[in-house]
Every structure is written in C-alpha cells, then in structure tokens.
Scaffold this active site. Structure first.
Site, PDB file in Angstrom:
ATOM      1  N   HIS A  71       5.308  35.981  12.171  1.00 54.05           N
ATOM      2  CA  HIS A  71       5.589  36.446  13.526  1.00 54.05           C
ATOM      3  C   HIS A  71       6.882  37.250  13.466  1.00 54.05           C
ATOM      4  CE1 HIS A  71       7.009  36.666  17.526  1.00 54.05           C
ATOM      5  NE2 HIS A  71       7.900  35.711  17.394  1.00 54.05           N
TER       6      HIS A  71
ATOM      7  N   CYS B 209       5.316  32.589  21.086  1.00 56.66           N
ATOM      8  CA  CYS B 209       5.304  33.308  19.795  1.00 56.66           C
ATOM      9  C   CYS B 209       4.196  32.827  18.858  1.00 56.66           C
ATOM     10  CB  CYS B 209       6.647  33.170  19.101  1.00 56.66           C
ATOM     11  SG  CYS B 209       8.005  33.721  20.130  1.00 56.66           S
TER      12      CYS B 209
ATOM     13  N   ASN C  86      10.311  42.334  19.040  1.00 56.05           N
ATOM     14  CA  ASN C  86       9.528  41.092  19.018  1.00 56.05           C
ATOM     15  C   ASN C  86       8.494  41.179  20.140  1.00 56.05           C
ATOM     16  OD1 ASN C  86       8.622  38.463  19.545  1.00 56.05           O
ATOM     17  ND2 ASN C  86      10.551  37.515  18.951  1.00 56.05           N
TER      18      ASN C  86
HETATM   19  N1  ACO Z   1      24.861  43.468  22.162  1.00 55.02           N
HETATM   20  C1  ACO Z   1      26.156  43.240  21.934  1.00 55.02           C
HETATM   21  N2  ACO Z   1      26.698  42.020  21.982  1.00 55.02           N
HETATM   22  C2  ACO Z   1      25.887  41.004  22.281  1.00 55.02           C
HETATM   23  C3  ACO Z   1      24.519  41.172  22.515  1.00 55.02           C
HETATM   24  C4  ACO Z   1      24.011  42.474  22.474  1.00 55.02           C
HETATM   25  N3  ACO Z   1      22.721  42.755  22.680  1.00 55.02           N
HETATM   26  N4  ACO Z   1      23.963  39.967  22.769  1.00 55.02           N
HETATM   27  C5  ACO Z   1      24.957  39.065  22.682  1.00 55.02           C
HETATM   28  N5  ACO Z   1      26.102  39.685  22.386  1.00 55.02           N
HETATM   29  C6  ACO Z   1      27.424  39.111  22.198  1.00 55.02           C
HETATM   30  C7  ACO Z   1      27.570  37.765  22.855  1.00 55.02           C
HETATM   31  O1  ACO Z   1      27.935  37.880  24.218  1.00 55.02           O
HETATM   32  C8  ACO Z   1      28.685  37.158  22.028  1.00 55.02           C
HETATM   33  O2  ACO Z   1      29.895  37.652  22.466  1.00 55.02           O
HETATM   34  P1  ACO Z   1      31.213  36.716  22.474  1.00 55.02           P
HETATM   35  O3  ACO Z   1      31.436  36.343  21.039  1.00 55.02           O
HETATM   36  O4  ACO Z   1      32.259  37.619  23.036  1.00 55.02           O
HETATM   37  O5  ACO Z   1      30.855  35.562  23.329  1.00 55.02           O
HETATM   38  C9  ACO Z   1      28.414  37.702  20.629  1.00 55.02           C
HETATM   39  O6  ACO Z   1      27.619  38.876  20.813  1.00 55.02           O
HETATM   40  C10 ACO Z   1      27.681  36.740  19.734  1.00 55.02           C
HETATM   41  O7  ACO Z   1      26.572  36.241  20.484  1.00 55.02           O
HETATM   42  P2  ACO Z   1      25.563  35.235  19.876  1.00 55.02           P
HETATM   43  O8  ACO Z   1      24.482  34.943  20.848  1.00 55.02           O
HETATM   44  O9  ACO Z   1      26.338  34.093  19.309  1.00 55.02           O
HETATM   45  O10 ACO Z   1      25.005  36.166  18.727  1.00 55.02           O
HETATM   46  P3  ACO Z   1      24.264  35.766  17.424  1.00 55.02           P
HETATM   47  O11 ACO Z   1      25.036  36.212  16.284  1.00 55.02           O
HETATM   48  O12 ACO Z   1      23.762  34.366  17.452  1.00 55.02           O
HETATM   49  O13 ACO Z   1      23.013  36.731  17.547  1.00 55.02           O
HETATM   50  C11 ACO Z   1      20.684  36.583  18.103  1.00 55.02           C
HETATM   51  C12 ACO Z   1      22.116  36.600  18.628  1.00 55.02           C
HETATM   52  C13 ACO Z   1      20.376  37.933  17.488  1.00 55.02           C
HETATM   53  C14 ACO Z   1      19.748  36.356  19.263  1.00 55.02           C
HETATM   54  C15 ACO Z   1      20.613  35.483  17.042  1.00 55.02           C
HETATM   55  O14 ACO Z   1      21.075  34.262  17.537  1.00 55.02           O
HETATM   56  C16 ACO Z   1      19.243  35.312  16.547  1.00 55.02           C
HETATM   57  O15 ACO Z   1      18.750  36.099  15.798  1.00 55.02           O
HETATM   58  N6  ACO Z   1      18.582  34.208  16.918  1.00 55.02           N
HETATM   59  C17 ACO Z   1      17.219  33.981  16.569  1.00 55.02           C
HETATM   60  C18 ACO Z   1      16.469  34.010  17.785  1.00 55.02           C
HETATM   61  C19 ACO Z   1      15.365  34.995  17.755  1.00 55.02           C
HETATM   62  O16 ACO Z   1      15.152  35.739  16.840  1.00 55.02           O
HETATM   63  N7  ACO Z   1      14.636  34.970  18.815  1.00 55.02           N
HETATM   64  C20 ACO Z   1      13.509  35.786  18.920  1.00 55.02           C
HETATM   65  C21 ACO Z   1      12.639  35.193  19.947  1.00 55.02           C
HETATM   66  S1  ACO Z   1      12.161  33.611  19.505  1.00 55.02           S
HETATM   67  C22 ACO Z   1      11.011  33.784  18.398  1.00 55.02           C
HETATM   68  O17 ACO Z   1      10.319  34.766  18.418  1.00 55.02           O
HETATM   69  C23 ACO Z   1      10.959  32.747  17.386  1.00 55.02           C
END
Ligand code: ACO
Length: 352
Positions: free
Chosen positions: A279, A116, A309
């Site tokens: 980013h 990234c 992204n």
């Molecule tokens: N659709 C529906 N449900 C989903 C999805 C999806 N696409 N993905 C995960 N879930 C479910 C999971 O299985 C979990 O279910 P459970 O509670 O039954 O186990 C639930 O949703 C919560 O999952 P988490 O991974 O805990 O979800 P979170 O609220 O943390 O959101 C996310 C995930 C969006 C990735 C978040 O953690 C985030 O924004 N992280 C930042 C990372 C990021 O932005 N990365 C980008 C790339 S890195 C970079 O560019 C810096």
C-alpha cells in the site's frame, strides 16, 4: 480445485496534477518537506462535483472488465472499498452497479470500510466467495476522492499533503488453472482506533470515545443528536486526524510481519517474491519494509511520487501500472500488503 485469479486489472486517475508547490500556495509547507518525509512529488485531484469516488471506480472498472474480456452483465458480485464514499449511505457498491448498467441481474454489492487495507480485505473476501463456488466473476474496486475532504490550510498540512485521488479495479474470476490467489491473511487491532480517524459525521457525536466532555456531550436537553454540529466544523472534526509518528512506528512492524507470516503459510520466503506491491502509504515506510525483508529494488513497486497516498485505491492502481509496465508476468509470485487506519492490515499472495 477452484481458485480465484485476477483476470483483468485497471485503474483511473484524474487529469488534474497537483504539485507540492501548488499546495504550498495554500499552506505553510514546501516541496522539500513533503518529498523528504513522504517521497510524494505530486498527486491527482478529481474535478469537484463532476467526478466522485464512484465515477473514478467506474472508469477503472471499465478497463478491468475489458482486460478480463467480460461484460458488466457477467459480473455476479461487486465489492467496493473506500473511506471517501459519494454518500454517507448508500455505499458506492450500488452506485457503481447503477453506473455499469447492471440492472437486470440484481447482483449483490458489498461495501468495505477498511481504509488503507480495504482492497486487501476486499480481495480476500472475493477469494472466499470464489473458492466456495458461490460466484464466478467478482468486481473488486478500491477508489478514493480524498480531495473533497481534506483541510488545505496550515492546520491541516500534516494530513492533507499526503493524500490523492484515484481508483483501481480487478475482475476476480474462478479458475481451475494452477494460478490465482494462493493465500491471504487479515488482522486488526482497535486499541488505538482514533490515531488515524475521521470522527464526524458519526453516531458518537463526532467526538473521541474518551473525550465526551470536551464539547459538552452528551447533550441531554434534546431527543437524539446530530451527526455534525457547528462546533465540530469549527474544530475540524470533519477532517481526518492522524498521529503520523505512531502510524509510522506500527506500520513498519506490521507490514513485514504480515508479509512473512503469509508467505510462511505456503512455504515461501521474501526471496520468492517477484514483486511486492505495498500500500502506497509513504515512501519511507515502503523503503523500511524493503530493507527489513532484504528485497532488491526490482522486487518492490512504488508509485507514490506520482499519486500520493490513495488509500483503498493505492494497491489496485499500482498493480495495474506494474502490469502495464510488464512487471507482472505469468507465473510470478506477487505479494500485496497493506496497513492502515483501525489499525487494520493484511497481505495477499498471488500466483499470476
Ligand atoms: N509541511 C511543513 N511542515 C509540516 C507539515 C507540512 N506538510 N506537516 C507537519 N509539519 C510540521 C509540524 O507542524 C511540526 O512542526 P513543529 O516541529 O514546529 O511542531 C514538524 O513539521 C514535524 O511534524 P511531525 O508530524 O512530527 O512530522 P514527522 O516527521 O512525523 O512527519 C509524517 C510527518 C510525514 C506524517 C510522518 O509522521 C509519517 O510519515 N508518518 C507515517 C504516516 C503515514 O504515512 N500515513 C499515511 C496514511 S496512513 C497509511 O496509509 C498507513
């Protein structure tokens, strides 16, 4: 004093628009879940086996060269940032050189693997080459074709809904005018390198450094190994892994920290920023940065809702769009900042 200015910026995104509803036909997810967590409405996917990271980088480069008013033959160095190269090796730098037909001059081509923050790292490297007088026109490219390497199933939904394809390119040019890159700052912390990673293919046998036993490694019965095994494919180790929560927590601290400290180096504060282009990791992360830095809406550029992204491509695509929309003007203070896998992060301040 020689400085490095961005003489031309361009981008390319594939025509194929993939909505959140399109994804939900392949996995258990929903438009509501994706938009609420990430701000993404749609992304672009390249045409399989026709387009690639290099072809998209080539399209973006043509625009950047034209806007800079130079020909490909005038480029004297290429820096290409990507985490989704056409081949494991050679890198996209030489493939782009070939595509652009830069054959006579045999210029150097460097590939940057900083995910990234790849474009920010590449820009900083270009800045140093220009300031030292080594090169006059450097083509800096960030491009990704993520769609070829994501798992579009419910198992992979935590990662695959986030990423999209595209490319951006900048002609970084030597200038004696009072403009250009003022300062850059780069950081990394490999303590938890695997938190956002793709382990296979790799010389560690496709397993986490702390996890050798899990798949019966090391296999001492044969000489050498293999980058990919059936077991790795079965376990999805050829797809990216992300501990989203940990990435989020680190990103919201490191983004504002590096922006403030880079500004501080030139006696500026967040108030002085005309446009921050973070980013495009996740809209929630960008909103958090905006809040911490006390920036107004018009000081921050976001386009993640359209493209998802696009990793190394996200900053140059956003910069190119902001420029096209007249949001980047002569004399403006532009701040580019990135954080991502490694972890690696950094910031570049430009007087446009
Ligand atoms: N659709 C529906 N449900 C989903 C999805 C999806 N696409 N993905 C995960 N879930 C479910 C999971 O299985 C979990 O279910 P459970 O509670 O039954 O186990 C639930 O949703 C919560 O999952 P988490 O991974 O805990 O979800 P979170 O609220 O943390 O959101 C996310 C995930 C969006 C990735 C978040 O953690 C985030 O924004 N992280 C930042 C990372 C990021 O932005 N990365 C980008 C790339 S890195 C970079 O560019 C810096």
């Amino acid at each position: 004093m020689i400085r490095a200015k961005i003489a031309g910026i361009g981008h390319y995104v594939p025509n194929n628009v993939v909505s959140n509803d399109d994804l939900s036909k392949h996995m258990e997810t929903s438009d509501e879940w994706i938009q609420e967590r990430t701000g993404i409405k749609e992304r672009r996917f390249g045409t399989k086996h026709e387009e690639s990271t290099t072809t998209m980088g080539y399209e973006a480069s043509k625009v950047a060269l034209e806007r800079a008013g130079i020909t490909a033959e005038e480029v004297d160095f290429i820096i290409f940032a990507t985490l989704s190269p056409d081949y494991y090796f050679p890198g996209c730098g030489v493939l782009l050189q070939r595509a652009l037909g830069i054959t006579k001059t045999e210029i150097g081509a460097l590939d940057v693997r900083n995910q990234c923050s790849g474009f920010v790292y590449a820009l900083s490297v270009a800045d140093q080459y220009i300031r030292s007088g080594m090169y006059k026109n450097i083509l800096v490219v960030g491009a990704e074709m993520h769609s070829m390497g994501l798992e579009f199933t419910t198992r992979g939904r935590g990662v695959s809904v986030i990423f999209g394809d595209g490319a951006g390119a900048a002609v970084v040019q030597a200038t004696e005018e009072d403009k250009g890159i003022l300062v850059s700052e780069l950081h990394s912390d490999g303590t938890n390198a695997e938190i956002l990673s793709l382990l296979s293919p790799g010389s560690h046998g496709g397993v986490h450094h702390d996890d050798k036993e899990q798949f019966g490694f090391p296999d001492k019965s044969t000489l050498g190994g293999t980058f990919i095994t059936d077991k790795m494919l079965e376990n999805g180790h050829h797809f990216p892994y992300m501990d989203g929560k940990s990435v989020f927590k680190k990103a919201v601290v490191k983004f504002p920290e590096v922006i403030k400290s880079t500004l501080d180096k030139i006696g500026k504060t967040a108030e002085d920023i005309d446009l921050l282009i973070p980013h495009q990791a996740n809209l929630r992360i960008s909103q958090f940065i905006q809040k911490v830095l006390g920036l107004k809406d018009e000081q921050v550029f976001n386009n993640i809702h359209k493209y998802g992204n696009t990793t190394a491509a996200s900053i140059p695509i956003a910069l190119s769009e902001a420029w096209e929309e007249g949001k980047v003007k002569e004399g403006d203070t532009i701040c580019l900042a990135a954080f991502g896998s490694g972890f690696t992060w950094g910031s570049v301040i430009i007087k446009w």
